[in-house]
Design a protein around this motif. Structure first.
Motif, short mmCIF file in Angstrom:
data_model
loop_
_atom_site.label_atom_id
_atom_site.label_comp_id
_atom_site.label_asym_id
_atom_site.label_seq_id
_atom_site.Cartn_x
_atom_site.Cartn_y
_atom_site.Cartn_z
N GLU A 161 0.67 -1.35 -0.14
CA GLU A 161 -0.02 0.08 -0.04
C GLU A 161 0.70 1.31 0.00
OE1 GLU A 161 0.86 -1.10 4.27
OE2 GLU A 161 0.16 -2.21 2.44
N ASN A 162 2.20 1.04 0.17
CA ASN A 162 3.07 2.27 0.27
C ASN A 162 3.70 2.38 -1.08
OD1 ASN A 162 2.41 3.18 2.80
ND2 ASN A 162 3.57 1.37 3.75
N TYR A 163 3.30 1.76 -2.04
CA TYR A 163 4.01 1.87 -3.51
C TYR A 163 3.02 2.29 -4.47
CZ TYR A 163 8.61 0.13 -1.47
OH TYR A 163 9.75 0.00 -0.73
N ILE A 164 3.38 2.76 -5.53
CA ILE A 164 2.57 2.95 -6.59
C ILE A 164 3.14 2.37 -8.09
CG2 ILE A 164 1.25 4.90 -5.78
CD1 ILE A 164 2.81 6.51 -8.09
N LEU A 165 2.37 2.13 -8.84
CA LEU A 165 3.16 1.77 -10.31
C LEU A 165 2.23 2.66 -11.27
CD1 LEU A 165 2.53 -2.09 -9.78
CD2 LEU A 165 4.62 -0.92 -10.43
N GLN A 166 3.07 3.50 -11.91
CA GLN A 166 2.87 4.66 -12.96
C GLN A 166 3.14 4.34 -14.10
OE1 GLN A 166 4.94 8.40 -12.18
NE2 GLN A 166 3.06 9.33 -12.92
N ARG A 167 2.10 4.36 -14.97
CA ARG A 167 2.68 3.89 -16.43
C ARG A 167 3.63 4.78 -17.06
NH1 ARG A 167 0.54 1.20 -20.70
NH2 ARG A 167 -1.19 0.33 -19.51
N LYS A 168 4.69 3.91 -17.67
CA LYS A 168 5.90 4.71 -17.95
C LYS A 168 5.57 5.80 -19.32
CE LYS A 168 8.94 0.64 -17.50
NZ LYS A 168 9.83 -0.22 -18.08
N VAL A 169 6.16 6.74 -19.09
CA VAL A 169 6.19 7.88 -20.25
C VAL A 169 7.51 7.83 -21.18
CG1 VAL A 169 4.33 9.03 -19.06
CG2 VAL A 169 6.90 9.64 -18.50
N ASN A 170 7.50 8.50 -22.19
CA ASN A 170 8.82 8.69 -22.86
C ASN A 170 9.07 9.95 -23.03
OD1 ASN A 170 9.31 5.69 -23.66
ND2 ASN A 170 7.54 5.94 -25.00
N TYR A 171 10.14 10.32 -22.15
CA TYR A 171 10.95 11.66 -22.35
C TYR A 171 11.33 11.99 -23.78
CZ TYR A 171 10.55 12.18 -17.14
OH TYR A 171 10.08 12.44 -15.86
N GLU A 172 10.83 12.90 -24.53
CA GLU A 172 11.43 12.97 -25.83
C GLU A 172 12.91 13.89 -26.04
OE1 GLU A 172 11.31 11.99 -29.79
OE2 GLU A 172 10.30 11.35 -28.11
N PRO A 173 13.93 13.27 -26.38
CA PRO A 173 15.15 14.02 -26.56
C PRO A 173 15.24 15.04 -27.53
CG PRO A 173 15.29 11.97 -27.52
CD PRO A 173 14.19 12.02 -27.10
N ILE A 174 14.32 16.46 -27.35
CA ILE A 174 14.45 17.26 -28.26
C ILE A 174 15.21 18.67 -28.18
CG2 ILE A 174 12.17 16.61 -28.68
CD1 ILE A 174 10.98 18.88 -27.08
#
Length: 393
Positions: free
Chosen positions: A318-331
């Motif tokens: 209960e003290n952890y979350i799973l967050q969907r990955k996002v892709n930081y764009e190298p711009i």
């Protein structure tokens, strides 16, 4: 983004100008920053800014509509501090600069906090970028330095004498953010005091200044309360959980109430789906998610590639979350033709009795690594570290 500004900055850039900013920072604050400064700011469009603000306003609305008991559940029993406030004084929100499935550059929420960030430092940092690269003045924050100071003075000092207001930290001279403490002292005329130096008499707190005990009426709190247990043999006269005659700016309970704990509760197109680990559905795949402890700070404990073996071994799910990955764009192109990724933090203040927070400033962080955090920039490269975002057409 915004090729004309990127092109002009890269053409004007020199190592001497980078070192000039560092020298001016040291002259202004009296100390050197303990974190790496990026050689470059990031340039983002007004369209991107509008997306940031739209997402932030939606998130603020959702938080305001949450029942108080939902927020209270986030505070560990052993961390509850008396005399809570109805809202925090600070609200910061981090977005990654990402590319969506439709190919557009869009923000994605990374995390949010009701904890002070580098409010004093970042305004000086922006000013020095503009001083060394004058063309940036047309893009700078529209809030004047005088109004910026007044906003922070009203928020932190209020109606008290600055002598009776302190910035509280644990061993402040060791902290990476020490330069912000020094600039806050200059900006507001307050002292930075170590938690171990506080004196307690009854329900009142004092600090020593030139041999005199000065009563503390308001505390600009920079202590991360739950980190104190990790310091061996820590001796203090004051425990956060005690009832004292002092006003908190911001109250320690809000560190927990506005945190990664909220991510599974928020919905927006720029908010990646998140779950509490103990509620992770079977039809989702772990490989698409990042594992984060709820109350870690500065990226500690984050696992970019969690496995079932790792999650099964966690007892307090209960003290952890799973967050969907996002892709930081190298711009963000550097002078060598390489590209950096970035995230941006919006720095709001939330004045007492005001319905909504005010956006004061931003900071950004650049990287060529997998995680956008100054602690994870181990690669010997340029265009990495603490930075600032300028918005233009």
């Amino acid at each position: 983004m915004i090729p004309k500004y990127r092109k002009q900055f890269n053409e004007e850039f020199s190592q001497e100008k980078y070192e000039q900013i560092q020298t001016l920072l040291k002259e202004t604050s009296g100390i050197e920053p303990k974190f790496r400064l990026s050689e470059s700011p990031i340039f983002l469009t007004q369209e991107f800014r509008e997306k940031l603000l739209s997402a932030s306003e939606s998130i603020i609305d959702q938080i305001k509509n949450l029942p108080e008991e939902a927020l209270e559940k986030s505070i560990p029993e052993n961390c509850k501090v008396p005399n809570d406030t109805k809202q925090p004084h600070f609200f910061t929100i981090d977005f990654g600069v990402c590319k969506s499935e439709n190919g557009k550059i869009e923000p994605q929420l990374i995390e949010l906090q009701a904890f002070p960030s580098l409010y004093a430092f970042q305004n000086v940092y922006e000013d020095l970028f503009c001083k060394v690269y004058p063309f940036l003045n047309e893009l700078r924050n529209k809030i004047s330095k005088e109004d910026y100071q007044k906003h922070l003075y009203d928020l932190i000092i209020g109606d008290e004498n600055p002598e009776n207001v302190i910035l509280l930290e644990i061993f402040p001279e060791r902290q990476k953010t020490a330069i912000d403490f020094a600039l806050t002292e200059k900006l507001l005329g307050i002292k930075t005091v170590c938690l171990t130096k506080l004196k307690k008499v009854g329900k009142k707190l004092f600090y020593e200044n030139n041999g005199n005990l000065i009563e503390i009426k308001r505390i600009y709190n920079r202590v991360i309360f739950d980190e104190l247990d990790k310091i061996p043999d820590l001796k203090t006269e004051f425990d956060f959980r005690e009832e004292i005659d002092v006003e908190w700016v911001t109250h320690p309970n809000w560190f927990f109430k506005i945190s990664k704990y909220l991510l599974p509760l928020l919905k927006h197109e720029f908010v990646p789906k998140s779950y509490f680990l103990n509620e992770f559905p079977e039809n989702e795949s772990l490989e698409n998610f990042v594992l984060k402890p709820l109350f870690s700070f500065a990226g500690s404990g984050v696992n970019l590639n969690p496995t079932k073996e790792i999650t099964d071994a966690i007892s307090d799910k209960e003290n952890y979350i799973l967050q969907r990955k996002v892709n930081y764009e190298p711009i963000f192109e550097d002078i060598n033709g390489d590209f950096s990724r970035a995230e941006i933090r919006l720095l709001y203040i939330w004045k007492e009795n005001e319905e909504r927070p005010i956006l004061l400033q931003n900071l950004s962080r650049m990287t060529k690594a997998a995680m956008v955090n100054v602690d994870f920039n181990k690669k010997d490269a340029i265009w990495i570290g603490s930075s600032h975002a300028f918005f233009g057409e």
